[in-house]
Each structure stands twice: as C-alpha cells, then as structure tokens.
Design a protein around this motif. Structure first.
Motif, PDB file in Angstrom:
ATOM      1  N   LYS A 139      29.600   7.821  19.300  1.00  0.00           N
ATOM      2  CA  LYS A 139      28.351   8.356  18.772  1.00  0.00           C
ATOM      3  C   LYS A 139      27.518   8.961  19.894  1.00  0.00           C
ATOM      4  CE  LYS A 139      27.976   5.221  14.804  1.00  0.00           C
ATOM      5  NZ  LYS A 139      27.147   4.170  14.155  1.00  0.00           N
ATOM      6  N   ASP A 140      26.687   9.914  19.532  1.00  0.00           N
ATOM      7  CA  ASP A 140      25.857  10.588  20.533  1.00  0.00           C
ATOM      8  C   ASP A 140      24.914   9.623  21.238  1.00  0.00           C
ATOM      9  OD1 ASP A 140      27.053  12.977  19.919  1.00  0.00           O
ATOM     10  OD2 ASP A 140      25.476  13.641  18.547  1.00  0.00           O
ATOM     11  N   THR A 141      24.582   8.518  20.589  1.00  0.00           N
ATOM     12  CA  THR A 141      23.643   7.568  21.185  1.00  0.00           C
ATOM     13  C   THR A 141      24.285   6.713  22.268  1.00  0.00           C
ATOM     14  OG1 THR A 141      24.162   6.027  19.387  1.00  0.00           O
ATOM     15  CG2 THR A 141      22.229   7.444  19.109  1.00  0.00           C
ATOM     16  N   ARG A 142      25.616   6.694  22.324  1.00  0.00           N
ATOM     17  CA  ARG A 142      26.306   5.882  23.330  1.00  0.00           C
ATOM     18  C   ARG A 142      26.585   6.755  24.551  1.00  0.00           C
ATOM     19  NH1 ARG A 142      29.602   3.351  18.646  1.00  0.00           N
ATOM     20  NH2 ARG A 142      28.414   1.440  18.253  1.00  0.00           N
ATOM     21  N   LYS A 143      25.824   6.497  25.612  1.00  0.00           N
ATOM     22  CA  LYS A 143      25.947   7.314  26.812  1.00  0.00           C
ATOM     23  C   LYS A 143      26.040   6.445  28.060  1.00  0.00           C
ATOM     24  CE  LYS A 143      23.654  11.443  25.011  1.00  0.00           C
ATOM     25  NZ  LYS A 143      22.625  12.478  25.251  1.00  0.00           N
ATOM     26  N   ASN A 144      26.647   7.024  29.086  1.00  0.00           N
ATOM     27  CA  ASN A 144      26.721   6.369  30.386  1.00  0.00           C
ATOM     28  C   ASN A 144      25.351   6.422  31.059  1.00  0.00           C
ATOM     29  OD1 ASN A 144      29.498   5.607  30.442  1.00  0.00           O
ATOM     30  ND2 ASN A 144      30.068   7.733  30.867  1.00  0.00           N
ATOM     31  N   PRO A 145      25.149   5.638  32.128  1.00  0.00           N
ATOM     32  CA  PRO A 145      23.850   5.644  32.809  1.00  0.00           C
ATOM     33  C   PRO A 145      23.432   7.005  33.363  1.00  0.00           C
ATOM     34  CG  PRO A 145      25.078   3.686  33.415  1.00  0.00           C
ATOM     35  CD  PRO A 145      26.022   4.551  32.630  1.00  0.00           C
ATOM     36  N   ASN A 146      24.379   7.919  33.591  1.00  0.00           N
ATOM     37  CA  ASN A 146      24.006   9.261  34.063  1.00  0.00           C
ATOM     38  C   ASN A 146      23.691  10.198  32.906  1.00  0.00           C
ATOM     39  OD1 ASN A 146      26.553   9.672  33.026  1.00  0.00           O
ATOM     40  ND2 ASN A 146      27.374  10.690  34.839  1.00  0.00           N
ATOM     41  N   ASN A 147      23.571   9.630  31.704  1.00  0.00           N
ATOM     42  CA  ASN A 147      23.209  10.356  30.473  1.00  0.00           C
ATOM     43  C   ASN A 147      24.326  11.242  29.948  1.00  0.00           C
ATOM     44  OD1 ASN A 147      21.115  10.374  28.548  1.00  0.00           O
ATOM     45  ND2 ASN A 147      20.565  12.488  29.139  1.00  0.00           N
ATOM     46  N   CYS A 148      25.541  11.074  30.439  1.00  0.00           N
ATOM     47  CA  CYS A 148      26.696  11.784  29.894  1.00  0.00           C
ATOM     48  C   CYS A 148      27.354  10.921  28.819  1.00  0.00           C
ATOM     49  CB  CYS A 148      27.702  12.098  31.000  1.00  0.00           C
ATOM     50  SG  CYS A 148      27.180  13.419  32.119  1.00  0.00           S
ATOM     51  N   PRO A 149      27.943  11.537  27.803  1.00  0.00           N
ATOM     52  CA  PRO A 149      28.617  10.754  26.759  1.00  0.00           C
ATOM     53  C   PRO A 149      29.754   9.911  27.323  1.00  0.00           C
ATOM     54  CG  PRO A 149      28.317  13.041  26.078  1.00  0.00           C
ATOM     55  CD  PRO A 149      27.980  12.991  27.532  1.00  0.00           C
ATOM     56  N   ILE A 150      29.992   8.762  26.713  1.00  0.00           N
ATOM     57  CA  ILE A 150      31.117   7.932  27.131  1.00  0.00           C
ATOM     58  C   ILE A 150      32.418   8.640  26.758  1.00  0.00           C
ATOM     59  CG2 ILE A 150      29.777   5.818  26.945  1.00  0.00           C
ATOM     60  CD1 ILE A 150      31.235   5.209  24.329  1.00  0.00           C
ATOM     61  N   ARG A 151      33.461   8.411  27.554  1.00  0.00           N
ATOM     62  CA  ARG A 151      34.710   9.141  27.380  1.00  0.00           C
ATOM     63  C   ARG A 151      35.895   8.175  27.367  1.00  0.00           C
ATOM     64  NH1 ARG A 151      32.156  12.440  25.234  1.00  0.00           N
ATOM     65  NH2 ARG A 151      31.357  14.364  26.161  1.00  0.00           N
ATOM     66  N   ALA A 152      37.023   8.649  26.783  1.00  0.00           N
ATOM     67  CA  ALA A 152      38.248   7.862  26.703  1.00  0.00           C
ATOM     68  C   ALA A 152      39.437   8.750  27.026  1.00  0.00           C
ATOM     69  CB  ALA A 152      38.407   7.253  25.312  1.00  0.00           C
ATOM     70  N   THR A 153      40.592   8.129  27.133  1.00  0.00           N
ATOM     71  CA  THR A 153      41.859   8.840  27.348  1.00  0.00           C
ATOM     72  C   THR A 153      42.781   8.533  26.176  1.00  0.00           C
ATOM     73  OG1 THR A 153      41.611   8.655  29.749  1.00  0.00           O
ATOM     74  CG2 THR A 153      43.817   9.164  28.911  1.00  0.00           C
ATOM     75  N   TYR A 154      43.429   9.576  25.667  1.00  0.00           N
ATOM     76  CA  TYR A 154      44.326   9.445  24.512  1.00  0.00           C
ATOM     77  C   TYR A 154      45.749   9.753  24.946  1.00  0.00           C
ATOM     78  CZ  TYR A 154      40.013   9.531  21.816  1.00  0.00           C
ATOM     79  OH  TYR A 154      38.763   9.245  21.315  1.00  0.00           O
ATOM     80  N   PHE A 155      46.636   8.765  24.814  1.00  0.00           N
ATOM     81  CA  PHE A 155      48.059   8.970  25.064  1.00  0.00           C
ATOM     82  C   PHE A 155      48.687   9.326  23.716  1.00  0.00           C
ATOM     83  CE2 PHE A 155      46.650   6.363  28.581  1.00  0.00           C
ATOM     84  CZ  PHE A 155      47.268   6.981  29.655  1.00  0.00           C
ATOM     85  N   VAL A 156      48.888  10.612  23.515  1.00  0.00           N
ATOM     86  CA  VAL A 156      49.206  11.141  22.189  1.00  0.00           C
ATOM     87  C   VAL A 156      50.713  11.193  21.968  1.00  0.00           C
ATOM     88  CG1 VAL A 156      48.925  13.103  20.629  1.00  0.00           C
ATOM     89  CG2 VAL A 156      47.080  12.500  22.218  1.00  0.00           C
ATOM     90  N   SER A 157      51.139  10.617  20.849  1.00  0.00           N
ATOM     91  CA  SER A 157      52.517  10.791  20.388  1.00  0.00           C
ATOM     92  C   SER A 157      52.535  11.914  19.353  1.00  0.00           C
ATOM     93  CB  SER A 157      53.067   9.488  19.809  1.00  0.00           C
ATOM     94  OG  SER A 157      52.284   9.053  18.721  1.00  0.00           O
ATOM     95  N   HIS A 158      53.725  12.380  19.008  1.00  0.00           N
ATOM     96  CA  HIS A 158      53.829  13.623  18.253  1.00  0.00           C
ATOM     97  C   HIS A 158      53.812  13.452  16.733  1.00  0.00           C
ATOM     98  CE1 HIS A 158      54.977  17.586  17.023  1.00  0.00           C
ATOM     99  NE2 HIS A 158      56.227  17.266  16.729  1.00  0.00           N
ATOM    100  N   GLU A 159      54.751  12.659  16.205  1.00  0.00           N
ATOM    101  CA  GLU A 159      54.893  12.609  14.757  1.00  0.00           C
ATOM    102  C   GLU A 159      53.607  12.123  14.084  1.00  0.00           C
ATOM    103  OE1 GLU A 159      58.694  11.653  12.816  1.00  0.00           O
ATOM    104  OE2 GLU A 159      59.283  10.817  14.753  1.00  0.00           O
TER     105      GLU A 159
END
Length: 492
Positions: A187-207
C-alpha cells in the motif's frame, strides 16, 4: 489416465529443512522432507529427523508432491482414485494399478514422457574449466567486489549504525490471486524511512504467470528475478540444461513483461536444488549478479550476504554446493529461521504451522529481532503467495509490517528498510550508515521507471505443445503462436 505399462523410475531426492510440530504415526520415506498424505489431497507431513508432523493446506489449496508445498487446486489437480489421493504426473499410481513400485522417494513417468528425453540428454556433462575455490581470507577478499561469508558486519561497522534491511521475496507464478495479495501488501502508506515505497523481489516461474502483472510489478520498482521455466526437478543438470531452465525464463520475462535483460540478474534454483559448479558457471557466463538458493544454518548471529570468489564458510545443507571459484557472484543466503518448536526452517511457509494470528506474528517478530538486536544482518522473509491464503497469516503479516515500519515517537524499531536483493547488494558493496541512507542513490525512488506499466494487456491463447492444450496468459506484447517453452522462449 494412469500409465500402466512402459514405465521408468526416476529417483527424486526430496529436500527441505523444517520444523517439528505434533508427532504423527506417518512413516517418513526419508529423514527430512515434505510428503503427501496417502488419502487426503489437502494433508501432508513434515518429516524432521524421521519424525512426522501432520499439516493441512489452507482452504482452496492442495498439496503438490512436485513442489513439496501447497499450491492452488487448479495447478495440482489432485483427485481420489481407488480411495487414494492421486496427482496425475506427480505421484505413484495408487494401489490397484499393475506394477506399482514401493521404493520411497520415487516418481513414476511413462517412457514417452518428454521429461525423460531431456533428462537422458543431460547425462553427458561438458568438462568444466573451473578453478577450485580456496579458503576465504578476509584480508584477500575485500569490498566492494569480494566478501567472505560470516556474521561480521561489513567494514567493522557498529551494528547500531546499520540500517536493518528486510529482504521480502515471493516465489512462483504471478497470478490474479497472487496480485491481489501483493496489492494489499504494498500500500502507498507503507514506506521506508527515506519515504520511498517498500520493495520486494519476485522469483518468477513461468506456467500460469500473467506477464502483464509482472510488468506492472517491475514498473512499481520491485525486482524481477528467475525461478525457472519448467521447474523440472533435476539434481544433476549440465551447464546447458541450467541455461535452458534459467535463460529461457529470462528471455520470456524480457519478451512478454518488457523487462530489460540487464535488470534480470538473480535466480533461485527450483526447490532450492542447488546445482553445484554447473549452476554457478552458468550464472557467471551469462551476466548474473546473484543466486539465492543456499540455506545457511548459522543464525546466532546471522550471516550477511557473501561472494563466491572463495570457498563458502557455512555448512552445505542441500547438496550440491559449489566447489569452484566464481568471482563477483553474490550469494543471498536463506538464513534459517527458528520456528515455534525450536527447530529450523528456511522459508516462512515451511515452518511448523502456528495455531492462531498471534503465534504467526510472534514467529515473524522473534526471528526479526534475532537480526535487529544482534548484528543487523539482512532479515530474509522468503515465502509464496499461497502462504497468504490463510487469513490469520495475512493479518499477522500486515501487523508485522506496520510494527517495524512505525515512524511515531513510540516506535520500538528504527531504520528498517524493505529493499530488493539488488539494492541489498549495492549496500553491501558500499556500506552506509542509516544517517546517510537518504542520500544513498541505490535506495532512492526518484528515477524514472525502467519499465512502463501494462494498462491494456492482450489475452493470448497460444497452443502449448508439451501438454497438447491451449494455455492462456496476458501480456502487453503481441501474442505468440505457441506457448513459450524451453527451445522456443518467444513462442514462435
């Protein structure tokens, strides 16, 4: 249809490092692993040192023998046959089928299954030109490009000066159901202390992946990495086989989610089945930056990320770990969690199931504090969308997010950042105190997105030759004639 003749046995060593809950009379086929219940599609057992703990999949999910985890019903397609649970293409034929083998740890495939041809083709390994790794001596392995595996903070930093990184990763197909979970999490309200949005990494499979969703995740600043295109289990892949599995998926992500190849720099081996020198030589040959497939049991205090220039300093918990030297390749380890029983697990959804929302929250916060109160090594939360199918898991996880991101004067935790794998590596290369993070460029959010959003996706219905069926997916690219696969990543 169940295959009854012309069958070939393929040994599948099952892997996992798991916790222990209620003890069951289930006879574990091997000391460690996840095993299906013989009768119920939604039940399974976690075996730890040969002792079984019964588990139930969340509503709407079934246990997949192939994945060793719960998955959506449409993916598993488990049904009763002669009173037994049977997953077509995954399980033994149940009792009553002629010539049923009884050897534990085996899967049964017809001789004409295309997986057999590929596995036989991989039996001749090319000769590797790999230098054997030497013991890692910190004086010879220094940042920014080399680091020995250890729990020591980089550059002898005071832990109190280190921003607490949280590495949140999701693994598997990006579907509509998964996307709903991601949208609620970020959500836009969840941000890091530097005011940037929190981020994740997605290990994507195909099917079953919707590539319009993947494109939008990349546009939002999340990192997209590779899990695999086929997810076929093979502990003895050649370099060429690893390239087929990993590079094919990178091509698909580039073509159908419009992500530049230069931005797809990480991978996680299917089922955490590490491929030894062949896997890491493939990464080195093809411009990858990191792998995240290696569980590390040393967690008191926990390990930081390290490079593979030299011999690893941790125990190899899932064979086969690399023996060679691969300069510049980083390992983002799965630092083990302590679960409620006091045992270890390497991913959230592999810990012994808590019984209520409060216990889920305590599982999250207690493992976080082991990092936060000691050396501030990155805290890994590695999971899949399926874990969120239980409402209590969702609620506890969102409570955890809001607790560690609290910026009020009463906040218990300070300087906590949700960053991608690549952002964590950039910090490891240039360790920066929390006071200077607001000017640390790799963690900023002011740059123009490198991937444009997908607002009007095409719904494609290509022919999937492997399964002899139409396999729909969405993309903002032109639809391919054939479903992308190994040997035809562009669907030509």
């Amino acid at each position: 249809m169940l295959a009854k003749i012309n069958l070939l046995l393929i040994s599948i060593p099952l892997m996992s490092l798991i916790g222990l809950g209620q003890i069951s009379a289930f006879d574990c086929p091997s000391r460690f692993g996840y095993f299906p219940d013989k009768v119920e599609c939604t039940k399974y057992y976690i075996c730890n040192f040969g002792i079984a703990s019964p588990q139930d999949c969340p509503d709407g999910l079934q246990f997949s023998t192939r994945l060793g985890n719960c998955d959506w019903k449409d993916n598993v397609k488990c049904a009763k046959y002669n009173g037994y649970a049977y997953r077509d293409g995954e399980d033994h034929p149940p009792p009553g089928t002629p010539e049923v083998p009884t050897t534990p740890g085996m899967l049964l495939y017809p001789l004409d299954d295309p997986r057999i041809t590929e596995i036989f083709a991989q039996t001749q390994k090319p000769k590797l030109e790999v230098s054997p790794a030497q013991p890692c001596i910190p004086s010879s392995c220094q940042l920014p490009n080399c680091r020995c595996g250890s729990a020591d903070p980089p550059n002898v930093m005071d832990p109190d000066d280190i921003p607490q990184m949280i590495l949140l990763t999701f693994e598997g197909a990006v579907t509509d159901a998964a996307m709903n979970i991601y949208e609620n999490t970020f959500k836009d309200t969840r941000k890091n202390p530097n005011n940037c949005p929190i981020r994740a990494t997605y290990f994507v499979s195909h099917e079953w992946t919707d590539y319009s969703h993947v494109q939008n995740l990349a546009n939002q600043g999340h990192e997209i990495a590779v899990s695999g295109i086929s997810l076929q289990f093979n502990r003895n892949r050649s370099i060429n086989s690893w390239e087929d599995e990993v590079l094919s998926q990178r091509k698909v992500l580039n073509e159908f989610a419009k992500i530049p190849v230069t931005e797809i720099v990480g991978m996680r081996a299917p089922y955490l089945s590490i491929g030894g020198d062949n896997q890491f030589q493939m990464l080195s040959n093809n411009g990858f930056l990191y792998d995240s497939s290696m569980p590390v049991s040393e967690n008191e205090p926990p390990f930081f990320s390290f490079t593979l220039d030299y011999r690893i300093n941790n125990d190899c918990m899932i064979d086969t770990c690399p023996n060679g030297s691969f300069p510049g390749i980083w390992e983002m380890p799965l630092v083990m969690w302590n679960d409620r029983s006091g045992d270890r697990c390497n991913m959230v959804d592999q810990c012994t199931d808590p019984e209520n929302q409060q216990e889920v929250y305590e599982l999250l916060i207690s493992n976080f504090e082991r990092h936060y109160t000691t050396n501030r090594a990155p805290f890994n939360i590695f999971t899949s969308a399926a874990w969120f199918a239980k409402e209590m898991n969702q609620r506890a996880f969102y409570d955890f997010l809001d607790t560690v991101l609290d910026k009020t004067d009463q906040a218990k935790y300070r300087n906590v950042y949700f960053v991608t794998m690549s952002q964590a590596i950039q910090w490891m290369k240039k360790p920066t105190t929390y006071r200077d993070i607001k000017t640390f460029k790799p963690w900023q959010c002011t740059d123009t997105p490198k991937v444009q959003p997908c607002t009007k996706p095409n719904t494609c219905t290509p022919w999937f030759e492997k399964n002899k069926e139409i396999r729909p997916f969405k993309t903002c690219r032109e639809c391919p004639k054939n479903y992308p696969w190994i040997g035809n990543a562009y669907g030509l």
